[in-house]
Design a protein around this motif. Structure first.
Motif, short mmCIF file in Angstrom:
data_model
loop_
_atom_site.label_atom_id
_atom_site.label_comp_id
_atom_site.label_asym_id
_atom_site.label_seq_id
_atom_site.Cartn_x
_atom_site.Cartn_y
_atom_site.Cartn_z
N ASP A 280 0.84 -1.21 0.00
CA ASP A 280 0.00 0.00 0.00
C ASP A 280 0.87 1.25 0.00
O ASP A 280 2.05 1.22 0.34
CB ASP A 280 -0.92 0.02 1.22
CG ASP A 280 -1.88 -1.16 1.25
OD1 ASP A 280 -2.24 -1.65 0.17
OD2 ASP A 280 -2.25 -1.60 2.36
N LEU A 281 0.25 2.35 -0.38
CA LEU A 281 0.89 3.66 -0.33
C LEU A 281 0.23 4.47 0.78
O LEU A 281 -1.00 4.55 0.86
CB LEU A 281 0.74 4.39 -1.67
CG LEU A 281 1.16 5.86 -1.71
CD1 LEU A 281 2.65 6.00 -1.42
CD2 LEU A 281 0.83 6.46 -3.07
N PHE A 282 1.04 5.07 1.65
CA PHE A 282 0.52 5.90 2.74
C PHE A 282 0.92 7.35 2.47
O PHE A 282 2.11 7.66 2.34
CB PHE A 282 1.07 5.44 4.08
CG PHE A 282 0.46 4.15 4.57
CD1 PHE A 282 -0.62 4.16 5.44
CD2 PHE A 282 0.96 2.94 4.13
CE1 PHE A 282 -1.18 2.98 5.88
CE2 PHE A 282 0.40 1.74 4.56
CZ PHE A 282 -0.68 1.76 5.44
N ALA A 283 -0.10 8.21 2.36
CA ALA A 283 0.12 9.63 2.14
C ALA A 283 0.00 10.37 3.46
O ALA A 283 -1.06 10.35 4.09
CB ALA A 283 -0.89 10.18 1.12
N GLU A 284 1.08 11.02 3.87
CA GLU A 284 1.08 11.79 5.11
C GLU A 284 0.82 13.26 4.78
O GLU A 284 1.57 13.88 4.01
CB GLU A 284 2.42 11.64 5.84
CG GLU A 284 2.49 12.40 7.14
CD GLU A 284 3.83 12.26 7.83
OE1 GLU A 284 4.26 13.24 8.48
OE2 GLU A 284 4.45 11.19 7.70
N ILE A 285 -0.23 13.80 5.36
CA ILE A 285 -0.65 15.17 5.04
C ILE A 285 0.21 16.19 5.79
O ILE A 285 0.47 16.04 6.99
CB ILE A 285 -2.13 15.38 5.39
CG1 ILE A 285 -3.00 14.37 4.63
CG2 ILE A 285 -2.57 16.80 5.09
CD1 ILE A 285 -2.84 14.44 3.13
N GLN A 286 0.65 17.22 5.07
CA GLN A 286 1.40 18.32 5.67
C GLN A 286 0.73 19.64 5.28
O GLN A 286 0.65 19.97 4.10
CB GLN A 286 2.86 18.32 5.19
CG GLN A 286 3.71 17.21 5.78
CD GLN A 286 5.17 17.41 5.43
OE1 GLN A 286 5.52 17.74 4.31
NE2 GLN A 286 6.03 17.20 6.41
#
Length: 318
Positions: A280-286
């Motif tokens: 999976d791909l995990f997108a961390e919000i900034q």
């Protein structure tokens, strides 16, 4: 003038294997033909760096190089000279023959009942024909290759520059399997040194793969991670933002009231090695604030914060 392999890599003669590898990787990236396609000087430097690493990364070759210098390859593998010296009535003479030739098939005959018979008996005691066949196989070569992050994830091809014993440089196309890890080894069968005997197999190339870092993506097993910057309005109101993935760009939904650090999971868009489930791909919000907010605008944000008091650091401790 003979090449000083230590000087070529810029390391001391007492350098550890780790220091030699680090120096090689730095210089190989600098002079690689892919980065300098029209620079003949860079190509020559790359060949010199490759040749130096081939010797200094091999413990046996390095030991003989330290002992005998650049002529170490003309010395037997056991460290002894290739020529034997005999004294005859006409004075001392040197007879050049290789111990490997004596102990292997087809060695020179020194006379019936003499050394030849002794050596034949010794050869039989060491395994006879099977031992000779094993010794006649071409030598394996050890190389390292640095590939882009995307190639490691998706697979593809890479070029390996190999300098042969003749001095010629050969380019070998290497197939990179999707999902290969940093430090993994690929065996290129039959691409090593050619055997002395025509009917003997060539050696292999043992290729250690290194993966260049990506400026935005990180990898953990089959999982990928990426930091996605969003505006204050996108985080507060919610939005759809474009995010690149190995399988193409997707529209990622940002829920309303999303805080920095929130991780959104994108199933199946990570690493996909053959025969394994896709990661999976995990997108961390900034959240990125506007760079030139006026004092009045900053005060409005403070007023909003005052209306919703929070003790965000209550659990923060050493």
């Amino acid at each position: 003038m003979a090449q000083d392999y230590y000087a070529t890599l810029g390391v001391s003669r007492s350098a550890s294997p780790e220091e030699i590898q680090k120096a090689y990787r730095k210089l190989a990236r600098k002079y690689h033909p892919d980065k300098n396609p029209a620079d003949a000087t860079a190509k020559k430097k790359f060949q010199e760096v490759q040749a130096a690493f081939d010797v200094l990364s091999d413990a046996d070759k390095r030991k003989r190089y330290d002992q005998f210098g650049s002529d170490f390859e003309s010395v037997g593998a056991g460290g002894g000279p290739r020529n034997w010296r005999y004294t005859t009535t006409g004075g001392p003479q040197t007879y050049p023959f290789d111990l490997n030739e004596v102990f292997g098939a087809g060695g020179p005959d020194i006379g019936a009942g003499g050394f030849a018979d002794l050596f034949k008996q010794f050869s039989r005691s060491r395994g006879g024909r099977a031992g000779a066949r094993a010794a006649s196989r071409g030598a394996d070569l050890k190389h390292e290759l640095t590939i882009p992050f995307a190639t490691a994830v998706l697979g593809g091809e890479a070029a390996l520059m190999v300098q042969r014993g003749s001095g010629n440089v050969e380019t070998i196309r290497v197939k990179i399997p999707a999902g290969i890890d940093d430090g993994k080894r690929i065996r290129l069968r039959g691409q090593g040194e050619v055997a002395a005997a025509a009917d003997a197999a060539a050696g292999d190339i043992l290729l250690t793969i290194h993966v260049s870092p990506h400026p935005h993506f990180r990898r953990s097993g089959n999982r990928l991670e990426v930091r996605v910057p969003v505006t204050l309005a996108e985080a507060a109101l919610g939005a759809k933002v474009d995010v690149p993935t190995p399988q193409g760009t997707i529209a990622l939904t940002i829920p309303p009231n999303t805080s920095s650090g929130k991780r959104l999971r994108i199933k199946g868009h990570g690493v996909r090695p053959a025969g394994q489930p896709a990661g999976d791909l995990f997108a961390e919000i900034q959240i990125v604030l506007p760079p030139n907010m006026s004092p009045e605008e900053r005060q409005k944000l403070a007023d909003i914060s005052d209306r919703y008091p929070q003790n965000l650091r209550a659990d923060l401790r050493w």
